[in-house]
Design a protein around this motif. Sequence first.
Motif, PDB file in Angstrom:
ATOM      1  N   ARG A  28       4.628   0.687   6.301  1.00  0.00           N
ATOM      2  CA  ARG A  28       5.001  -0.054   5.101  1.00  0.00           C
ATOM      3  C   ARG A  28       3.779  -0.747   4.499  1.00  0.00           C
ATOM      4  O   ARG A  28       3.014  -1.423   5.200  1.00  0.00           O
ATOM      5  CB  ARG A  28       6.061  -1.100   5.441  1.00  0.00           C
ATOM      6  CG  ARG A  28       6.507  -1.930   4.234  1.00  0.00           C
ATOM      7  CD  ARG A  28       7.420  -3.061   4.636  1.00  0.00           C
ATOM      8  NE  ARG A  28       8.749  -2.620   5.019  1.00  0.00           N
ATOM      9  CZ  ARG A  28       9.779  -2.460   4.179  1.00  0.00           C
ATOM     10  NH1 ARG A  28       9.590  -2.677   2.887  1.00  0.00           N
ATOM     11  NH2 ARG A  28      10.949  -2.093   4.626  1.00  0.00           N
ATOM     12  N   GLY A  29       3.595  -0.575   3.202  1.00  0.00           N
ATOM     13  CA  GLY A  29       2.525  -1.249   2.479  1.00  0.00           C
ATOM     14  C   GLY A  29       1.195  -0.538   2.471  1.00  0.00           C
ATOM     15  O   GLY A  29       0.337  -0.835   1.627  1.00  0.00           O
ATOM     16  N   VAL A  30       0.975   0.383   3.388  1.00  0.00           N
ATOM     17  CA  VAL A  30      -0.289   1.107   3.459  1.00  0.00           C
ATOM     18  C   VAL A  30      -0.337   2.137   2.333  1.00  0.00           C
ATOM     19  O   VAL A  30       0.645   2.834   2.069  1.00  0.00           O
ATOM     20  CB  VAL A  30      -0.451   1.793   4.832  1.00  0.00           C
ATOM     21  CG1 VAL A  30      -1.724   2.636   4.872  1.00  0.00           C
ATOM     22  CG2 VAL A  30      -0.465   0.746   5.942  1.00  0.00           C
ATOM     23  N   ALA A  31      -1.478   2.228   1.656  1.00  0.00           N
ATOM     24  CA  ALA A  31      -1.614   3.171   0.542  1.00  0.00           C
ATOM     25  C   ALA A  31      -1.339   4.589   1.026  1.00  0.00           C
ATOM     26  O   ALA A  31      -1.852   5.027   2.064  1.00  0.00           O
ATOM     27  CB  ALA A  31      -3.012   3.074  -0.049  1.00  0.00           C
ATOM     28  N   GLY A  85      11.503 -12.875   2.920  1.00  0.00           N
ATOM     29  CA  GLY A  85      11.798 -11.715   2.084  1.00  0.00           C
ATOM     30  C   GLY A  85      12.707 -10.695   2.745  1.00  0.00           C
ATOM     31  O   GLY A  85      13.695 -10.234   2.132  1.00  0.00           O
ATOM     32  N   PRO A  86      12.428 -10.293   3.995  1.00  0.00           N
ATOM     33  CA  PRO A  86      13.331  -9.336   4.657  1.00  0.00           C
ATOM     34  C   PRO A  86      14.762  -9.848   4.762  1.00  0.00           C
ATOM     35  O   PRO A  86      15.715  -9.077   4.648  1.00  0.00           O
ATOM     36  CB  PRO A  86      12.688  -9.156   6.034  1.00  0.00           C
ATOM     37  CG  PRO A  86      11.231  -9.409   5.795  1.00  0.00           C
ATOM     38  CD  PRO A  86      11.188 -10.513   4.776  1.00  0.00           C
ATOM     39  N   GLY A  87      14.916 -11.152   4.973  1.00  0.00           N
ATOM     40  CA  GLY A  87      16.255 -11.717   5.059  1.00  0.00           C
ATOM     41  C   GLY A  87      17.008 -11.639   3.750  1.00  0.00           C
ATOM     42  O   GLY A  87      18.228 -11.424   3.736  1.00  0.00           O
ATOM     43  N   LEU A  88      16.291 -11.809   2.641  1.00  0.00           N
ATOM     44  CA  LEU A  88      16.930 -11.684   1.331  1.00  0.00           C
ATOM     45  C   LEU A  88      17.315 -10.239   1.050  1.00  0.00           C
ATOM     46  O   LEU A  88      18.359  -9.956   0.442  1.00  0.00           O
ATOM     47  CB  LEU A  88      15.986 -12.210   0.248  1.00  0.00           C
ATOM     48  CG  LEU A  88      16.507 -12.136  -1.192  1.00  0.00           C
ATOM     49  CD1 LEU A  88      17.779 -12.954  -1.364  1.00  0.00           C
ATOM     50  CD2 LEU A  88      15.434 -12.597  -2.162  1.00  0.00           C
ATOM     51  N   LEU A  89      16.488  -9.307   1.486  1.00  0.00           N
ATOM     52  CA  LEU A  89      16.760  -7.893   1.234  1.00  0.00           C
ATOM     53  C   LEU A  89      17.931  -7.360   2.062  1.00  0.00           C
ATOM     54  O   LEU A  89      18.620  -6.419   1.638  1.00  0.00           O
ATOM     55  CB  LEU A  89      15.518  -7.065   1.568  1.00  0.00           C
ATOM     56  CG  LEU A  89      14.362  -7.124   0.579  1.00  0.00           C
ATOM     57  CD1 LEU A  89      13.116  -6.507   1.201  1.00  0.00           C
ATOM     58  CD2 LEU A  89      14.718  -6.399  -0.716  1.00  0.00           C
ATOM     59  N   GLU A  90      18.166  -7.931   3.237  1.00  0.00           N
ATOM     60  CA  GLU A  90      19.122  -7.372   4.193  1.00  0.00           C
ATOM     61  C   GLU A  90      20.464  -6.968   3.599  1.00  0.00           C
ATOM     62  O   GLU A  90      20.918  -5.829   3.788  1.00  0.00           O
ATOM     63  CB  GLU A  90      19.343  -8.351   5.352  1.00  0.00           C
ATOM     64  CG  GLU A  90      18.325  -8.236   6.451  1.00  0.00           C
ATOM     65  CD  GLU A  90      18.588  -9.240   7.557  1.00  0.00           C
ATOM     66  OE1 GLU A  90      19.639  -9.927   7.525  1.00  0.00           O
ATOM     67  OE2 GLU A  90      17.748  -9.352   8.464  1.00  0.00           O
ATOM     68  N   GLU A 136       5.034 -11.743   6.752  1.00  0.00           N
ATOM     69  CA  GLU A 136       4.307 -11.458   7.991  1.00  0.00           C
ATOM     70  C   GLU A 136       3.508 -12.650   8.481  1.00  0.00           C
ATOM     71  O   GLU A 136       3.122 -12.710   9.658  1.00  0.00           O
ATOM     72  CB  GLU A 136       3.405 -10.226   7.809  1.00  0.00           C
ATOM     73  CG  GLU A 136       2.062 -10.482   7.139  1.00  0.00           C
ATOM     74  CD  GLU A 136       2.144 -10.577   5.626  1.00  0.00           C
ATOM     75  OE1 GLU A 136       1.096 -10.418   4.979  1.00  0.00           O
ATOM     76  OE2 GLU A 136       3.238 -10.824   5.066  1.00  0.00           O
ATOM     77  N   GLN A 137       3.248 -13.623   7.607  1.00  0.00           N
ATOM     78  CA  GLN A 137       2.491 -14.805   7.994  1.00  0.00           C
ATOM     79  C   GLN A 137       3.390 -15.956   8.442  1.00  0.00           C
ATOM     80  O   GLN A 137       2.885 -17.043   8.763  1.00  0.00           O
ATOM     81  CB  GLN A 137       1.608 -15.257   6.830  1.00  0.00           C
ATOM     82  CG  GLN A 137       0.606 -14.234   6.354  1.00  0.00           C
ATOM     83  CD  GLN A 137      -0.391 -13.844   7.423  1.00  0.00           C
ATOM     84  OE1 GLN A 137      -0.711 -14.637   8.304  1.00  0.00           O
ATOM     85  NE2 GLN A 137      -0.891 -12.616   7.361  1.00  0.00           N
ATOM     86  N   ASN A 138       4.690 -15.708   8.476  1.00  0.00           N
ATOM     87  CA  ASN A 138       5.640 -16.749   8.874  1.00  0.00           C
ATOM     88  C   ASN A 138       6.662 -16.176   9.853  1.00  0.00           C
ATOM     89  O   ASN A 138       7.843 -16.044   9.527  1.00  0.00           O
ATOM     90  CB  ASN A 138       6.332 -17.318   7.636  1.00  0.00           C
ATOM     91  CG  ASN A 138       5.382 -18.058   6.723  1.00  0.00           C
ATOM     92  OD1 ASN A 138       5.097 -19.230   6.935  1.00  0.00           O
ATOM     93  ND2 ASN A 138       4.867 -17.373   5.711  1.00  0.00           N
ATOM     94  N   PRO A 139       6.194 -15.815  11.045  1.00  0.00           N
ATOM     95  CA  PRO A 139       7.096 -15.140  11.994  1.00  0.00           C
ATOM     96  C   PRO A 139       8.275 -15.996  12.429  1.00  0.00           C
ATOM     97  O   PRO A 139       9.320 -15.453  12.803  1.00  0.00           O
ATOM     98  CB  PRO A 139       6.180 -14.809  13.176  1.00  0.00           C
ATOM     99  CG  PRO A 139       5.033 -15.786  13.063  1.00  0.00           C
ATOM    100  CD  PRO A 139       4.840 -15.992  11.596  1.00  0.00           C
ATOM    101  N   GLY A 155      10.313  -2.836  -1.422  1.00  0.00           N
ATOM    102  CA  GLY A 155       9.125  -3.089  -2.222  1.00  0.00           C
ATOM    103  C   GLY A 155       8.423  -4.388  -1.901  1.00  0.00           C
ATOM    104  O   GLY A 155       8.300  -4.792  -0.737  1.00  0.00           O
ATOM    105  N   GLN A 156       7.954  -5.067  -2.954  1.00  0.00           N
ATOM    106  CA  GLN A 156       7.185  -6.294  -2.782  1.00  0.00           C
ATOM    107  C   GLN A 156       7.996  -7.401  -2.126  1.00  0.00           C
ATOM    108  O   GLN A 156       7.434  -8.269  -1.453  1.00  0.00           O
ATOM    109  CB  GLN A 156       6.696  -6.800  -4.139  1.00  0.00           C
ATOM    110  CG  GLN A 156       5.734  -5.896  -4.863  1.00  0.00           C
ATOM    111  CD  GLN A 156       5.366  -6.506  -6.194  1.00  0.00           C
ATOM    112  OE1 GLN A 156       4.764  -7.571  -6.268  1.00  0.00           O
ATOM    113  NE2 GLN A 156       5.740  -5.835  -7.280  1.00  0.00           N
ATOM    114  N   ALA A 157       9.294  -7.405  -2.368  1.00  0.00           N
ATOM    115  CA  ALA A 157      10.123  -8.492  -1.853  1.00  0.00           C
ATOM    116  C   ALA A 157      10.041  -8.587  -0.331  1.00  0.00           C
ATOM    117  O   ALA A 157      10.163  -9.679   0.237  1.00  0.00           O
ATOM    118  CB  ALA A 157      11.579  -8.296  -2.284  1.00  0.00           C
ATOM    119  N   TYR A 158       9.822  -7.459   0.320  1.00  0.00           N
ATOM    120  CA  TYR A 158       9.713  -7.475   1.781  1.00  0.00           C
ATOM    121  C   TYR A 158       8.570  -8.377   2.233  1.00  0.00           C
ATOM    122  O   TYR A 158       8.661  -9.042   3.278  1.00  0.00           O
ATOM    123  CB  TYR A 158       9.505  -6.064   2.317  1.00  0.00           C
ATOM    124  CG  TYR A 158       9.289  -6.018   3.815  1.00  0.00           C
ATOM    125  CD1 TYR A 158      10.371  -5.929   4.678  1.00  0.00           C
ATOM    126  CD2 TYR A 158       8.007  -6.086   4.364  1.00  0.00           C
ATOM    127  CE1 TYR A 158      10.184  -5.918   6.061  1.00  0.00           C
ATOM    128  CE2 TYR A 158       7.809  -6.073   5.735  1.00  0.00           C
ATOM    129  CZ  TYR A 158       8.898  -5.985   6.583  1.00  0.00           C
ATOM    130  OH  TYR A 158       8.704  -5.981   7.937  1.00  0.00           O
TER     131      TYR A 158
END
Length: 547
Positions: A199-202, A146-151, A357-360, A41-44
């Motif tokens: 992901r994220g696209v309506a 976020g992806p790292g927290l979700l892993e 996505e803004q912090n690669p 979800g949003q956390a990503y």
Amino acid sequence: MDADAVVVGAGLAGLVTTCELVAAGRRVVLVDQESTANIGGQAYWSFGGLFLVDSPEQRRLGVRDSLDLAWQDWEGTAGFDREREDTWPRRWARAYVEFAAGEKRAWLHGLGVRFFPVVGWAERGGHGATGPGNSVPRFHIVWGTGPGLLEPFVRRVRAAVDEGLVTLAPRHRVDRLTTTDGVVDGVAGTVLEPSTTARGVASSRTAVGEFELRAAAVVVTSGGIGANPELVRRYWPARLGSPPAHMLTGVPAYVDGRMLDIAADAGANLVNRDRMWHYTEGITNHSPVWPSHGIRILPGPSSLWLDALGNRLPVPNFPGFDTLGTLAHLRGTGHDHSWFVLTQRIIEKEFALSGSEQNPDLTGRNLRLLAQRLGPGAPGPVEAFKERGEDFVVADTLGELVAGMNALTPEPLLDVAQVEREVRARDREMANEYSKDLQVTAVRAARAYPGDRLVRVAPPHRLLDPDAGPLIAVRLHVLTRKTLGGIETDLDGRILRADGAPVPGLFAAGEAAGFGGGGMHGYRSLEGTFLGGCLFSGRQAGRAAAG
């Protein structure tokens, strides 16, 4: 029964809840209206900031923090003032701050979560000791964002799928909760057509069938209302002025708030719905993923903040200090936008953009890219917005800058003489080490903190210093984000009726529950507490639902 529990929503809170249920040996069906591409979800999409108290990272940077100080900050920020509706939120807040000062970091560390060594100082406040804001830096960025927290939670859920303990039910939209003899015993709804959108696209809402699932417990972890402008405007509080005619959206389109009223139909008490958290530093995404996609600037403290008419914002409405105080002030100006005025030197040091996505460098755990952030020049994503973003103006002279700013609005609202007056007055305060300008004082004080001096706060300088140029202006919009109220729950995540009695079989966690109790933040957030609220409330609800 189809399972021991049905969890509605595959965001961070839903994943944590599912992991706790599985750890207790329970069988779970995890339903979500989106495809499995959107798990997390949003956390990503988040920056991965977490509120921790008296952490090793803080202590290494010389930050002295404590449970008492953190609770003082939380109470001063939350402003709890509702005898009935703040009863459970206040209890949740205290429990969460104790968690953040206690086992939270060790629990996450045991799951493999690691942190960037520099602790950020979000929501600095600028009020008195008992007012809103963080007294010390507490914003811990997860290495991997976020992806790292979700892993670790995604990994555990997928392993449970392989073991037969979890069934994923994507594209299943819950339309109602089922009850028998007053006990919630399942969910029913619509099967949506398969979706291959990224992901994220309506995604499509075309129905292809119906479903019904029965379980001993149902846990609602479906998120808030941030992508539903109708609901945002309906519950927008008068204390923040009128809702803006133009807003950017800071969350994917599926954050629609549908499950809140569905839970209410089953007996859930909804509280504090007028409490919400939106940002004033939103910029239009040059490469949008969802409709009206905006990105938030995470600013350092040095930019000059002007309203739409070129008037400097009053104390303490400095960049990064008091989010809702600034929002309330700007809503009183009669305009939906405001401006940052800064220099190239400031943007290189002080501009970060919220989101994975803004912090690669941080998201990808890329040390080479991270070294570039610490070197000269702005981070690549920031430079891309400066070059491609429709809200940015770059010029060599102040006159050219104001002309460019006026070109971005339907009518020219800025007078160059007024803007110049504000800029030169601010620059005069930089002429010596003493100043009555509280923003200048705050900038100098911020550089006493090693983390700010290293990566967040530019050396103080005049905006019209030619060596610091070019000049930059950024048009800022209101950016929707978080729902602070929601479903009232007790400390076990059990959903409560209006009379305070639990709804049998029904639980809630995450943003749908106001991150705990129906609004543990009160009126305002200390930042880093949304993801943390999902972790804590998901853990509580999962353990309780497991029986």
